[in-house]
Design an enzyme around this catalytic site. Structure first.
Site, PDB file in Angstrom:
ATOM      1  N   SER A  20       0.950  -1.637  -0.267  1.00  0.00           N
ATOM      2  CA  SER A  20       0.503  -0.024  -0.175  1.00  0.00           C
ATOM      3  C   SER A  20       0.739   1.030  -0.251  1.00  0.00           C
ATOM      4  O   SER A  20       0.767   2.434  -0.544  1.00  0.00           O
ATOM      5  CB  SER A  20      -1.372  -0.337   1.237  1.00  0.00           C
ATOM      6  OG  SER A  20      -1.820  -1.027   1.087  1.00  0.00           O
ATOM      7  N   ASP A  21       1.855   1.219   0.871  1.00  0.00           N
ATOM      8  CA  ASP A  21       2.726   2.534   0.770  1.00  0.00           C
ATOM      9  C   ASP A  21       3.781   2.230  -0.524  1.00  0.00           C
ATOM     10  O   ASP A  21       3.720   3.547  -1.091  1.00  0.00           O
ATOM     11  CB  ASP A  21       3.841   2.150   1.762  1.00  0.00           C
ATOM     12  CG  ASP A  21       3.629   2.526   3.216  1.00  0.00           C
ATOM     13  OD1 ASP A  21       2.577   3.007   3.371  1.00  0.00           O
ATOM     14  OD2 ASP A  21       4.342   1.893   4.113  1.00  0.00           O
TER      15      ASP A  21
END
Length: 412
Positions: A184-185
């Protein structure tokens, strides 16, 4: 000195990077790789949180640990680091003075925090109307969750990724599983990179700046891709299949005698070649397994038989046999095997840079291959505040005495 713009795509762009940890720095590293002068603004004394996220740490020339964690090194090459206390009025003033020299501001503070410092988008665009200002947060600038802290692990769960990742319920090891890297990052950093490049292109044509609002949860939902559209089309949430495929058998991992391989059989002909290569042609003639629909129906019978067959040989023996037979396959490599792989080496996916500690830093290279403006790999991840004197002198005309006075007060 300012990085040379020669033969880089973004050598004319300067980025003021107020972000830390991973999503923002990953975006800034992409821009730096493409030639942008990225000025990383860090807290005096401590810097980016990830500098201490070890071990492992970078080794110096004598083989001793430095203060640079490997985690930090992964997302900060090709940048210049300055230390600055932006919570102080003096630090805020320096940011505002740097702004006319910068095209992009990148930040990942909590919603509203920079407004208290007068460093929010509305405040800064009053100084530079064509500013591109990219905010990265867990949940975005609005909505009921906007003030929550966002963490990759939590967002992987909230955004649906973990509902389709991991072994099926009811089998050994079954249950939701996060990815082995902070996807996600990383994907938010990638989307932020694209958005900034698009905004720069728009500004070049129109002269207009803009704000970019990137949220980890938005990105996680978007990157569910076909899984999301499968649900939206059917109304039925997909489930976890581990390393298996819901519609194709065998299309999964198998344990060989000394490691794991992937077998990705796409049709009945490839299936026959697979079992013939394994000395089990009768598994292709058996009507329970002769066609893919039958193999899917009878996977719980077939897969254990195939697992026993694969376990009898080494990983490399299987790869050699299946490649010769035209059956799609591949190894599951440890990272030592990845960086020893001849294709990875041929593509130059490891770079080695001298580090101010006196040692060397080994990094994965940028994967962007460009014929005219290739990414650069000429600056190692900076030490904390390595370029404070250089940047403040170069852009603001500060002398060392003025900077020393700021340092004595803990402001840089």
């Amino acid at each position: 000195m300012t990085p040379s713009p020669a033969k880089t795509a973004l050598g004319h762009i300067r980025v003021l990077d107020l972000s830390r940890v991973l999503a923002g720095p990953w975006c800034a590293q992409n821009l730096a790789d493409l030639g942008a002068d990225v000025i990383k603004v860090e807290r005096p004394g401590t810097g980016d949180d990830t500098r201490s996220w070890g071990p492992p740490y970078l080794k110096d020339a004598a083989g001793a640990d430095t203060l640079e964690a490997a985690y930090y090194l992964a997302a900060n090459r090709n940048k210049r680091s300055i230390t600055l206390d932006i919570a102080s009025p003096e630090g805020q003033d320096i940011i505002r003075r740097l702004l006319p020299h910068c095209d992009v501001v990148l930040e990942n503070y909590k919603v509203g925090q920079l407004k208290k410092y007068g460093l929010d988008y509305d405040s800064l665009r009053a100084i530079r109307p064509d500013l591109i200002y990219c905010s990265v947060t867990g949940f975005g600038q609005d909505g009921p969750y906007s003030h929550r802290a966002g963490y990759d692990f939590i967002v992987q769960g909230m955004g649906g990724f973990m509902s389709v990742t991991g072994e099926r319920d009811g089998v050994p090891g079954g249950g939701p599983q996060k990815a082995g890297v902070a996807i996600s990052d990383l994907m938010t950093g990638m989307y932020a990179t694209i958005a900034i490049l698009a905004a720069l292109n728009h500004r070049e044509r129109s002269g207009e700046g803009q704000r970019i609002d990137m949220a980890l949860l938005d990105v996680q939902v978007a990157m569910m891709a076909n899984m999301a559209t499968n649900f939206l089309a059917s109304g039925k949430p997909p489930v976890r299949w581990g390393n298996a495929h819901p519609n194709i058998v065998p299309y999964q991992t198998f344990a060989a005698a000394d490691g794991h391989i992937i077998v990705a059989v796409g049709n009945d002909g490839q299936y026959r070649k697979f079992v013939v290569a394994g000395g089990r042609p009768e598994l292709a003639d058996d009507p329970r397994f002769s066609t893919n629909p039958e193999r899917v129906r009878n996977r719980d019978i077939l897969v254990p038989l195939l697992a026993d067959m694969v376990a009898a040989r080494s990983k490399q023996e299987w790869i050699d046999a299946l490649e010769a037979a035209g059956v799609p396959c591949g190894p599951i490599n440890r990272l030592d095997e990845v960086f020893a792989n001849e294709q990875v080496q041929a593509r130059g996916m490891e770079v080695v840079l001298p580090h101010p500690s006196g040692g060397e830093v080994h990094l994965p290279a940028s994967p962007m291959k460009m014929s005219v403006t290739p990414p650069r790999h000429d600056m190692p991840p900076p030490t904390l505040g390595q370029h404070t004197v250089e940047v403040l002198g170069e852009l603001l005309g500060m002398g060392e005495g003025e900077i020393d006075a700021l340092r004595a007060r803990g402001l840089v």
